[in-house]
Motif scaffolding. Structure first.
Motif, mmCIF file in Angstrom:
data_model
loop_
_atom_site.group_PDB
_atom_site.id
_atom_site.type_symbol
_atom_site.label_atom_id
_atom_site.label_comp_id
_atom_site.label_asym_id
_atom_site.label_seq_id
_atom_site.Cartn_x
_atom_site.Cartn_y
_atom_site.Cartn_z
ATOM 1 N N ARG A 133 0.826 -1.207 0.000
ATOM 2 C CA ARG A 133 0.000 0.000 0.000
ATOM 3 C C ARG A 133 0.860 1.256 0.000
ATOM 4 N NH1 ARG A 133 -4.465 -0.497 4.619
ATOM 5 N NH2 ARG A 133 -4.974 1.574 3.755
ATOM 6 N N ASN B 102 2.536 1.681 -3.598
ATOM 7 C CA ASN B 102 1.649 1.916 -4.745
ATOM 8 C C ASN B 102 0.639 3.030 -4.497
ATOM 9 O OD1 ASN B 102 2.872 -0.279 -6.164
ATOM 10 N ND2 ASN B 102 1.661 -1.695 -4.930
ATOM 11 N N LYS B 103 -0.104 2.937 -3.405
ATOM 12 C CA LYS B 103 -1.149 3.922 -3.168
ATOM 13 C C LYS B 103 -0.567 5.277 -2.794
ATOM 14 C CE LYS B 103 -5.201 4.821 -0.284
ATOM 15 N NZ LYS B 103 -6.092 4.293 0.796
#
Length: 1138
Positions: free
Chosen positions: A600, A603-604
């Motif tokens: 997370r 990427n996020k």
């Protein structure tokens, strides 16, 4: 065109210009416009629409006068905002208008009667030589009563006296108003002295006549009408003016009594005379209002007494400086340091925790801020173990310090909020621990860290939770925490308590909206880092907090920022918008919470781009201070290493390969400068080690790691040393290292090659050291040889009993073998102790005992055990015997009492397990080891034993089992006799001779086979009177006999003999008991027992009796015996009657 006035022209010229202007009838350059009054509507015309200015006439407007009389209610009447002004004429005279239009106002004004001051005395100020005019005092006015001492009193005192005198003159009963001769309300005050009485009487008479002409019903109606119209406060005032009520008299009298009681209750020290020498400041005559010296107020101006150390055992209250330092009780510090602003112990400098807590609730912002800062410094300072009694941090937490900080974090004042955040960081975070964790990050398996979860959160019901798996346990535990109040959760886990109060949401708001100073930002990042280290659940809550990670990445990890921050001497006023190494460290610790969290973040939250940004550029080129730039680069490499350990972000390797090569090429130069101790060098070394750690994990993930397996050394001269190290390591490995424990158990612990004693004459050497005397023909050497041959079976037995470690073993193997795609989290399991307990060699026996006990608890009857379970116990005993003989140091950490308690499980498991031949032989061999003199000296049954709630309860179970299934077995009997030594608890001996006397008929352990010296039972002499009586009772009653229980027979005879012949000074009860016991012994019918009790000399295990006898009593004993027995004969002899 008209000319304008010029400088120098006279007034006549100005008048001439004015006439010209008026004759020309020109429009003025400026118009005067009156702005409309909003309160009177918009319909009024301006002055431009009216007549010319020169023709206007001044008119007095009385618009603000009310048209009606004011109401009696306290609220003023409302004014209309749109009401127009009254119509009036310009030539109307204001005075006439006042008379004609406002007659009600003039009527009120016309009835004003001035006060007659003709008889009042007028005092003229007398000039004085004072710098200021003298203050006027009412007491200086001469009254009609004359000049007495009461005139010098204050007006309040004279008022109280007048009320008291007035109340004393009142009659007990109130007369009727109609029969009274004097008015109750009208006093005539303000009238002249001559007409005052006449006017008052006239008014009173008129009122009486009016009332007499009215009926009772009319009076009541008029009364109700007046009460409805008048203000209630005015009615209460009028009622209070009526004298003669009994309530006023009683109230005044009670008040007077209370004042007298108060004065009498005051200590005499208050009224003690003060001397002028005691005054810190000597008043002078020139000073104003210093004629009356107030000694109590001047006490605060005196110098403080010197602090003294109280010579008492009771501890003194701890006081701290504003820096959070503990101030000694006798420290004499100057008052200008600001450490004496407290009431208690005024002479001592510093502030107590109670005073700081009180100050933290102040309404003054500076005081709240100061209190929180000082409390934070105290928490940061530590426990003050050498100076204070108890834990100061525990005291702070019990006092509610955590929730005080939590509430203060919500404060709207920035200073208070920043101080609370700093104190919270001081309470939670140890900067030294963080520094050590940073250093160990690049160690072998140093990336994995234990969570900050308390190992003893609560006394969990382990018995109830045994049947639940790990997932069900965690869900049940989470549900319990959610249902608990916040203080209960915070009591055993501070971080859980804070998360339950949604601390992460408040910290996000502070970072995003409040945008505090850099120090507060760093404190918040440290707090979040500590929370992330707590557990994987805490990491998930931080990731799920709305806009928390986005705010930190956007504000404190930007890709570009103001270059001025890198300039020397630049003072940052805000950390927002500037890259921060502490923020990168928080992201790195958060990534250690699990592979999903790392995915997370990468990427996020776009941490991949941040990694490329801060790794690709050399720290020298980063627009940051040099130290901060190196730290930021180091944390970026560490974050990449954590991601690579999960098999993530390895695609950056190709893009950043030139950067990594350049760093590796600079390592030799860095190593050459490591001898120089400097901050920059240490930071550069940490950065280099982070790069190496990254490359290791990238290589493992890429599959290029060569699997190296070290073969065992063919030469065994150091095999024993290797085995000792492996065995010592087993009991010290913590959770997360299950792979190492498994490898040791699999390849080293039970490997015969690492036990060279089995081939080099070890068994034969044991035969020379001791020979078993417990009814077995096998020697210890033969047992060791048999155990050595059964090592493969022993190996399989222990591996099967450690199968419960299989789930954690797979996670550990994935980490140690470099299978990064299987690693779920860098957080290790909770630390509740080592993987294997220190007594793990007894684990198969303990496990079998627990299974059998649980089955019997459920009602099952186990008379005999299956063959495989018998073999399990045998292999367990064999392995313990091997270790006790050839690796004694391995089990040295286990107390001897704990070892004996584990061996007692052999007799408590089933009914006939101990009768199995191999189990009986190996148990006897181990008992001989534990009965050696050194082991007996270290035996302590009174100390708490690991894994055992109470040894007394275990011994009672052993006695009951012996009564039921022992069959008089000597080996079982030795285990029963061992805890009865004189130096152990008397309750164990009382249990045998009081509640379980039936075992005395079956404890037939021969004296020659008993491995413990009898002196450990007979010395020192017994002093417990109840036990001595039980000894004597069992001997006399025949319950204890030499042929049934020779060991305890010797013990009982020895102690009774020592007691009955003792002549030491003691209590009357004890003396009477020993003389009575001696007389009863003298009168015994059993001559053998009588001889043993009277002629006992010393214990002797070689003697058939177990002790030696006197041929004749020593003279002192014989004389004492004659005195006691003859006295009894004289007392019992019949008296002759003449």
């Amino acid at each position: 065109m008209l000319s304008r006035p010029k400088p120098g022209e006279s007034e006549a010229d100005l008048l001439h210009f004015q006439n010209q202007f008026l004759a020309a009838r020109a429009s003025p350059a400026v118009k005067v416009v009156k702005k409309a009054d909003k309160r009177k509507g918009e319909g009024k015309t301006t002055d431009a629409e009216g007549p010319p200015l020169q023709d206007s006439k001044d008119v007095v407007m009385l618009d603000d006068f009310p048209d009606t009389l004011p109401a009696l209610t306290p609220a003023p009447p409302k004014k209309s905002k749109i009401k127009s002004a009254c119509v009036h004429f310009e030539d109307e005279d204001p005075e006439e208008r006042l008379e004609s239009h406002d007659r009600h106002i003039t009527a009120v004004f016309s009835k004003i009667i001035e006060r007659d001051t003709s008889a009042a005395a007028v005092t003229i100020p007398v000039p004085t030589g004072d710098p200021f005019p003298r203050t006027f005092h009412r007491s200086e006015i001469k009254s009609e009563r004359g000049n007495d001492k009461s005139e010098m009193q204050s007006s309040w005192c004279r008022h109280i006296k007048s009320l008291t005198a007035f109340s004393a003159d009142l009659t007990d009963e109130v007369g009727d108003f109609l029969t009274s001769q004097q008015p109750c309300l009208i006093t005539g005050e303000g009238l002249g002295s001559q007409k005052r009485e006449e006017e008052v009487q006239a008014i009173h008479k008129e009122n009486l006549e009016k009332l007499q002409s009215m009926s009772e019903e009319e009076i009541l109606q008029e009364q109700e009408r007046l009460l409805a119209q008048l203000d209630p406060t005015l009615v209460a005032f009028l009622k209070s003016r009526r004298g003669g009520n009994e309530g006023q008299k009683k109230e005044l009298k009670m008040e007077q009594n209370r004042q007298e009681e108060f004065v009498e209750s005051l200590p005499t020290a208050i009224f003690s005379p003060h001397k002028d020498d005691d005054l810190p400041v000597k008043p002078k005559k020139e000073w104003i209002h210093m004629d009356n010296v107030e000694f109590e107020k001047l006490e605060w101006m005196k110098d403080l007494p010197l602090p003294q150390q109280k010579k008492t055992k009771k501890g003194m209250q701890a006081r701290f400086s504003l820096k959070g330092e503990l101030i000694p009780a006798d420290a004499d510090l100057p008052t200008h340091l600001g450490l004496h602003h407290h009431g208690e112990e005024a002479e001592r400098a510093g502030y107590s925790l109670q005073e700081l807590f009180h100050l933290s609730r102040s309404q003054v912002i500076q005081q709240r801020t100061l209190a929180l800062q000082v409390l934070g410094r105290i928490a940061r300072a530590g426990e003050f173990v050498s100076s204070l009694k108890g834990s100061i941090l525990r005291l702070l937490l019990d006092a509610g310090f955590l929730f005080l900080l939590r509430f203060s974090v919500d404060d709207a004042v920035d200073n208070v909020m920043a101080a609370a955040v700093g104190a919270l960081r001081a309470l939670l975070v140890s900067l030294d621990d963080e520094e050590y964790l940073d250093w160990t990050f690049s160690w072998y398996q140093g990336m994995a860290a234990f969570p900050f979860v308390r190992s003893n959160e609560e006394e969990e019901e382990e018995e109830e939770d045994e049947e639940l798996n790990g997932t069900e346990k965690s869900q049940d535990k989470k549900l319990k925490d959610e249902n608990k109040p916040d203080p209960d959760v915070a009591r055993y886990d501070v971080v859980k308590g804070l998360l339950k109060t949604r601390i992460q949401h408040r910290l996000r708001y502070i970072l995003e909206v409040v945008r505090p100073v850099p120090a507060a930002v760093l404190d918040i990042l440290h707090i979040l880092t500590h929370i992330a280290r707590h557990s994987s659940e805490a990491c998930s809550q931080l990731l799920d907090c709305p806009r928390l990670i986005e705010t930190i990445v956007r504000e404190f990890l930007p890709t570009q920022w103001d270059p001025q921050v890198a300039e020397p001497g630049c003072l940052l006023t805000s950390l927002h918008g500037v890259a921060c190494a502490t923020a990168m460290k928080f992201i790195r610790v958060l990534a250690c919470g699990g592979r999903n969290a790392t995915a997370r973040l990468l990427n996020k939250f776009e941490m991949k781009s941040r990694l490329s940004r801060f790794i690709a550029e050399d720290p020298v080129d980063l627009l940051l201070p040099r130290e901060e730039a190196i730290r930021l680069s180091t944390e970026a490499f560490r974050l990449w290493a954590v991601a690579a350990a999960y098999g993530q972000a390895c695609d950056l390797y190709r893009d950043l390969y030139p950067v990594l090569v350049r760093i590796l090429q600079s390592l030799p130069e860095l190593l050459s400068t490591c001898s120089e101790k400097s901050c920059m060098t240490e930071l550069a070394v940490q950065r280099a080690t982070a790069v190496v750690t990254l490359l290791i994990h990238v290589t493992q993930t890429a599959g290029y790691a060569a699997e190296l397996q070290a073969n065992c050394v063919s030469e065994y001269q150091h095999a024993s040393l290797h085995h000792c190290v492996a065995m010592a390591l087993l009991s010290r490995l913590l959770p997360g290292s299950e792979h190492l424990a498994y490898e040791v158990l699999l390849d080293l612990a039970f490997n015969p090659e690492f036990l060279p004693e089995g081939k080099a004459g070890g068994p034969e050497a044991a035969d020379f050291s001791d020979i078993l005397h417990l009814g077995t023909s096998a020697t210890r050497g033969a047992l060791l040889r048999e155990s050595y041959q059964d090592l493969p079976s022993i190996h399989s037995c222990y591996l099967s009993h450690f199968v419960h470690l299989q789930p954690t073993l797979m996670r550990s193997q994935a980490s140690y073998q470099g299978r990064n795609y299987l690693i779920q989290s860098m957080l290790l399991p909770e630390v509740k102790g080592p993987i294997l307990p220190s007594d793990w060699p007894f684990f198969p026996l303990i496990s079998l005992y627990n299974r059998v006990t649980n089955a019997e608890t459920r009602g099952a009857v186990l008379n005999s055990l299956p063959l495989d379970l018998v073999n399990t116990v045998t292999w367990n005993l064999q392995w313990v015997l091997l270790l006790e003989t050839w690796r004694a140091k391995t089990l040295q950490s286990i107390p001897t009492a704990a070892k004996l308690a584990r061996l007692m499980c052999v007799f408590l498991t089933g009914s006939d397990l101990f009768l199995e031949a191999p189990i009986h032989r190996y148990t006897a061999a181990l008992l001989s080891v534990y009965c050696q003199p050194k082991a007996l000296d270290s035996l302590n049954l009174d100390a708490p034993l690991p894994g055992l709630a109470s040894f007394h309860d275990l011994y009672i179970s052993l006695l009951e089992q012996f009564e039921a299934v022992s069959f008089g077995d000597p080996l079982f009997g030795v285990f029963v006799l061992l805890p009865l030594q004189k130096r152990f608890s008397v309750h164990l001996r009382l249990s045998v001779f009081g509640e379980h006397t039936s075992i005395l008929k079956a404890l037939g352990v021969p004296l020659q086979q008993f491995p413990v010296p009898l002196e450990r039972y007979t010395s020192p002499p017994e002093d417990n009177l109840n036990l001595l009586r039980l000894y004597f009772r069992t001997l006399v009653s025949g319950t204890l006999r030499h042929n049934w229980c020779p060991v305890l027979y010797v013990v009982a005879v020895a102690h009774v003999n020592s007691f009955i012949f003792s002549q030491d000074s003691t209590t009357r009860e004890t003396d009477a008991a020993r003389k009575s016991m001696l007389r009863k012994t003298w009168l015994l019918v059993d001559e053998t027992l009588k001889k043993h009790l009277l002629y006992y000399r010393l214990s002797n295990a070689e003697s058939p009796l177990g002790f030696d006898l006197y041929e004749q009593l020593p003279p002192m004993r014989l004389k004492y015996l004659q005195v006691v027995t003859q006295k009894e004969n004289k007392e019992n002899a019949p008296t002759q009657i003449s």
